[in-house]
Motif scaffolding. Structure first.
Motif, short mmCIF file in Angstrom:
data_model
loop_
_atom_site.label_atom_id
_atom_site.label_comp_id
_atom_site.label_asym_id
_atom_site.label_seq_id
_atom_site.Cartn_x
_atom_site.Cartn_y
_atom_site.Cartn_z
N ALA A 216 -8.91 -0.03 6.36
CA ALA A 216 -8.16 1.19 6.42
C ALA A 216 -7.39 1.27 5.32
O ALA A 216 -7.07 2.51 4.81
CB ALA A 216 -7.10 0.94 7.95
N ILE A 217 -6.73 0.01 4.83
CA ILE A 217 -5.91 0.12 3.40
C ILE A 217 -7.14 0.52 2.41
O ILE A 217 -6.77 1.69 1.73
CB ILE A 217 -5.71 -0.94 3.28
CG1 ILE A 217 -4.37 -1.53 4.27
CG2 ILE A 217 -5.03 -1.09 1.54
CD1 ILE A 217 -4.20 -3.08 3.91
N THR B 62 3.93 -7.81 13.09
CA THR B 62 4.55 -6.45 12.54
C THR B 62 5.95 -6.57 12.52
O THR B 62 6.55 -7.23 13.69
CB THR B 62 3.80 -5.27 13.10
OG1 THR B 62 4.28 -4.20 12.50
CG2 THR B 62 4.37 -5.19 14.49
N HIS C 186 1.00 -1.12 -0.05
CA HIS C 186 0.03 -0.04 -0.26
C HIS C 186 1.02 1.05 -0.07
O HIS C 186 1.81 1.31 0.90
CB HIS C 186 -0.70 -0.04 1.27
CG HIS C 186 -1.84 1.18 1.47
ND1 HIS C 186 -2.71 1.45 0.43
CD2 HIS C 186 -1.70 2.31 2.39
CE1 HIS C 186 -3.29 2.55 0.80
NE2 HIS C 186 -2.66 3.22 1.78
N VAL D 286 1.29 -5.89 3.67
CA VAL D 286 0.74 -6.85 4.26
C VAL D 286 1.10 -8.23 3.73
O VAL D 286 0.72 -8.40 2.42
CB VAL D 286 -0.73 -7.02 4.27
CG1 VAL D 286 -1.52 -7.81 5.29
CG2 VAL D 286 -1.04 -5.45 4.80
N SER E 70 3.68 0.64 3.05
CA SER E 70 3.12 -0.43 4.02
C SER E 70 2.74 -1.63 3.16
O SER E 70 2.26 -1.49 2.18
CB SER E 70 2.08 0.25 4.87
OG SER E 70 2.55 1.49 5.26
N ARG F 23 3.58 -5.92 7.55
CA ARG F 23 2.71 -6.71 8.54
C ARG F 23 2.33 -8.00 8.05
O ARG F 23 2.61 -8.39 6.70
CB ARG F 23 1.52 -6.02 8.65
CG ARG F 23 1.64 -4.90 9.67
CD ARG F 23 0.36 -4.58 10.35
NE ARG F 23 0.29 -3.14 10.89
CZ ARG F 23 -0.76 -2.62 11.54
NH1 ARG F 23 -1.88 -2.98 11.68
NH2 ARG F 23 -0.56 -1.73 12.48
N LEU G 107 -8.41 -3.91 9.16
CA LEU G 107 -7.21 -3.76 8.52
C LEU G 107 -7.29 -3.23 7.04
O LEU G 107 -6.81 -2.27 6.56
CB LEU G 107 -6.11 -4.92 8.62
CG LEU G 107 -4.67 -4.83 7.59
CD1 LEU G 107 -3.96 -3.47 8.30
CD2 LEU G 107 -3.90 -5.90 7.90
N TRP H 293 -3.78 2.49 10.06
CA TRP H 293 -3.86 1.17 10.30
C TRP H 293 -4.10 0.93 11.63
O TRP H 293 -3.63 1.62 12.56
CB TRP H 293 -2.84 0.28 9.87
CG TRP H 293 -2.75 0.32 8.30
CD1 TRP H 293 -3.21 1.03 7.50
CD2 TRP H 293 -1.88 -0.67 7.56
NE1 TRP H 293 -2.68 0.81 6.14
CE2 TRP H 293 -2.24 -0.30 6.28
CE3 TRP H 293 -0.87 -1.55 7.76
CZ2 TRP H 293 -1.30 -1.05 5.04
CZ3 TRP H 293 -0.20 -2.23 7.03
CH2 TRP H 293 -0.35 -1.79 5.67
N ASP I 91 -7.19 4.51 2.99
CA ASP I 91 -6.09 5.28 3.13
C ASP I 91 -6.02 5.95 4.40
O ASP I 91 -5.79 7.02 4.58
CB ASP I 91 -5.85 6.21 1.94
CG ASP I 91 -4.28 6.54 2.06
OD1 ASP I 91 -3.47 5.73 2.51
OD2 ASP I 91 -4.12 7.73 1.46
#
Length: 328
Positions: free
Chosen positions: A310-311, A325, A94, A105, A103, A281, A307, A317, A314
């Motif tokens: 939030a992605i 993490t 992201h 995942v 970031s 993460r 999660l 998190w 934007d």
């Protein structure tokens, strides 16, 4: 690795385009370029959230061509790949709208998820059953996040890039031994060449948390490569920069909307990124279990939804458990 490519593109930009465009197998001209228009046949896709602005989500997968891959094999969508039949690494990257960080995942390859048209299975089967088309559809169905671009990395070929970098340094908080590969890693700083780095990310045995630790190893290697590329010592040598760019692009497959010029544009917006601005993460899980006589990773629907919401928007998190993490 993707962040490293972006930095390299930025470093050799401007007047150096004459040799970028001439690189054999360069991104945007490689035979392994995925036609993202085929995603339209995967069903209704999640729309990008207007609140996210210019945020970008990139699905990066890594395959170990050593594990049963057939060069030139063709998936159901006609996509030919030398990257193997199943994904070994899967990361949703992201890039926020303000371009202040990258970031990521990681989704463990044994995650038990619905695969469109196939029922529930391990997520790494999606590429084998339907190529990038089905894999992206599976991730979008799972996360409700629209995937803007797709990047695949051949980790077997990636070791050449690591050797050209002069190796990478990775620090471990405990010594490890892999009885299968007959290799040991020391507590503290380890200097890895390409071959040893590949053994590090391939390790399956002797890890306290099994595949969860293997995911962390993959994150550590990607961060180490990005950190080495970002170092002034690498970028100050034009010839080395060109060799690295060629090596990196030759180990990658991208969608046709993410050409070299597209990466250059993104790199330009990320010019202030440092290694400490990278965050890794692992998708929240409830642990492992058994499904259809297979050992699988069980996801945590509630925390996963928080999660990925939030992605999608934007926004900041939610807090992660220490085991989920890792930051350089």
């Amino acid at each position: 690795m993707l962040s490293g490519v972006l930095v390299l593109v930025l470093a050799v930009g401007g007047g150096a385009w004459w040799y970028i465009s001439g690189l054999t197998g360069g991104i945007g001209h490689a035979k392994n370029v995925f036609d993202r228009s085929k995603l339209n046949g995967a069903g209704e896709r999640p729309a990008a959230d207007p609140a996210a602005g210019k945020a970008m989500n990139i699905l990066m997968v890594g395959s170990d061509t050593r594990d049963g891959a057939t060069t030139g094999s063709e998936g159901k969508d006609g996509f030919k790949t030398a990257l193997g039949n199943r994904t070994d690494t899967m990361i949703l990257m992201h890039v926020p709208s303000d371009r202040s960080a990258i970031s990521s995942v990681s989704i463990p390859r044994d995650s038990w998820v619905p695969i469109p048209g196939h029922g529930e299975a391990k997520i790494n089967a999606a590429l084998s059953w339907g190529g990038p088309n089905l894999l992206v559809a599976t991730v979008e169905n799972l996360t409700k996040v629209r995937v803007d671009h797709y990047v695949a990395v051949d980790f077997e070929g990636f070791k050449t890039t690591i050797d050209q970098l002069g190796g990478v340094d990775i620090t471990l908080d405990q010594a490890l031994h892999d009885p299968q590969q007959k290799v040991s890693f020391s507590k503290g700083r380890n200097h890895f060449d390409g071959a040893t780095a590949l053994k590090f990310v391939r390790q399956r045995h002797g890890l306290p948390r099994g595949d969860f630790d293997r995911v962390v190893h993959q994150q550590m290697l990607l961060s180490a490569v990005a950190g080495k590329v970002l170092s002034q010592g690498v970028l100050s040598h034009p010839l080395k920069t060109r060799e690295l760019l060629g090596s990196m692009t030759n180990t990658m497959t991208v969608d046709d909307g993410f050409s070299l010029s597209g990466m250059a544009g993104l790199a330009g917006s990320l010019k202030g990124i440092k290694q400490t601005d990278l965050e890794f993460r692992t998708i929240p899980t409830t642990g492992t279990g058994w499904r259809q006589k297979q050992s699988v990773v069980l996801l945590d629907p509630t925390r996963d939804a928080q999660l990925f919401d939030a992605i999608r928007k934007d926004t900041a998190w939610p807090d992660a458990k220490p085991s989920e993490t890792w930051t350089p």
